[in-house]
Write a protein that holds these residues in place. Structure first.
Motif, PDB file in Angstrom:
ATOM      1  N   LYS A 148       0.811  -1.216   0.000  1.00 44.90           N
ATOM      2  CA  LYS A 148       0.000   0.000   0.000  1.00 44.90           C
ATOM      3  C   LYS A 148       0.848   1.272   0.000  1.00 44.90           C
ATOM      4  O   LYS A 148       0.575   2.215  -0.744  1.00 44.90           O
ATOM      5  CB  LYS A 148      -0.955   0.004   1.197  1.00 44.90           C
ATOM      6  N   GLU A 149       1.881   1.284   0.827  1.00 42.41           N
ATOM      7  CA  GLU A 149       2.730   2.469   0.896  1.00 42.41           C
ATOM      8  C   GLU A 149       3.448   2.699  -0.420  1.00 42.41           C
ATOM      9  O   GLU A 149       3.605   3.841  -0.871  1.00 42.41           O
ATOM     10  CB  GLU A 149       3.737   2.311   2.041  1.00 42.41           C
ATOM     11  N   LYS A 200       2.983   6.101  -2.716  1.00 37.45           N
ATOM     12  CA  LYS A 200       4.137   6.932  -3.057  1.00 37.45           C
ATOM     13  C   LYS A 200       4.253   7.142  -4.561  1.00 37.45           C
ATOM     14  O   LYS A 200       4.798   8.150  -5.015  1.00 37.45           O
ATOM     15  CB  LYS A 200       5.415   6.293  -2.513  1.00 37.45           C
TER      16      LYS A 200
END
Length: 240
Positions: free
Chosen positions: A109-110, A114
């Motif tokens: 998810k991160e 990003k």
């Protein structure tokens, strides 16, 4: 064009929309390299290929309810079964760049977030209809603009209120045009100062003339409502 004022809803725990705004549902990434298995895809037929196969183009658009301004033919939009069979062999699987975050595991998810720009993210709030948004706003105690939401008008770009504020030493109100231009986020501490400035200007406006009172009493009242929320909820506010 004018200047508007709003609060940072995600900072305010009492905001009914807070959880929805913080829940990112879909994001669009410019480069899906390494995320091919996460991205969505469309089966697309070029206008040239479709035109060479369907015959009467206007009839084709009409029976499939396709806008004549379309840039390509998307297979999932076709209504006519015969057209679907005819065009399917020419369809090319093309990435949309959109990723369904509900299908992404925690570790990825991160990375996906990003790779996306802030303006290319859709939250739970974005998924609501306008009627659903309005209903929630009407129930929310942070809806400072008479039940219409937490974004409203400060005034026109050429408002004299900031210059009047500057003359009176009211630095926060005087900074509004520049704050709107720079995207500045004002803090609850700024809101505390702003409330004192509004009190001072409300008393001082009659000295500027009856026209100034009529013109700027409303903006001061709206700005005061935002400042009070900022102080009570500990949330930022901004002009844009």
């Amino acid at each position: 064009m004018g200047i508007s004022i709003g609060i940072r809803e995600i900072d305010a725990k009492s905001a009914l929309c807070r959880d929805l705004r913080m829940n990112v549902i879909r994001v669009r990434v410019d480069d899906i390299s390494g995320m091919e298995d996460l991205a969505g895809y469309d089966d697309v037929v070029s206008l040239e290929d479709a035109g060479s196969l369907v015959g009467d183009w206007d009839a084709f658009l009409k029976r499939n309810r396709i806008n004549a301004e379309t840039d390509a033919i998307y297979m999932d939009k076709l209504k006519n079964e015969e057209d679907i069979k005819l065009l399917k062999p020419k369809a090319v699987r093309t990435s949309t760049g959109w990723v369904d975050m509900e299908k992404v595991n925690g570790a990825d998810k991160e990375k996906v977030l990003k790779a996306s720009k802030k303006e290319n993210r859709l939250t739970g709030w974005d998924m609501l209809s306008f009627d659903e948004m309005n209903e929630m706003c009407q129930k929310c105690k942070l809806s400072w603009d008479k039940g219409r939401g937490c974004i409203g008008s400060f005034g026109p770009n050429d408002s004299l209120l900031p210059s009047i504020a500057e003359k009176r030493g009211c630095k926060i109100l005087a900074s509004v045009p520049e704050g709107a231009k720079s995207g500045r986020t004002y803090t609850p501490d700024d809101a505390g100062i702003l409330l004192k400035e509004i009190e001072m200007l409300t008393k001082a406006l009659p000295e500027e003339g009856k026209m100034m009172v009529r013109r700027y009493s409303g903006p001061l009242e709206r700005t005061k409502a935002v400042a009070e929320i900022s102080v009570s909820e500990g949330c930022g506010f901004y002009f844009f």
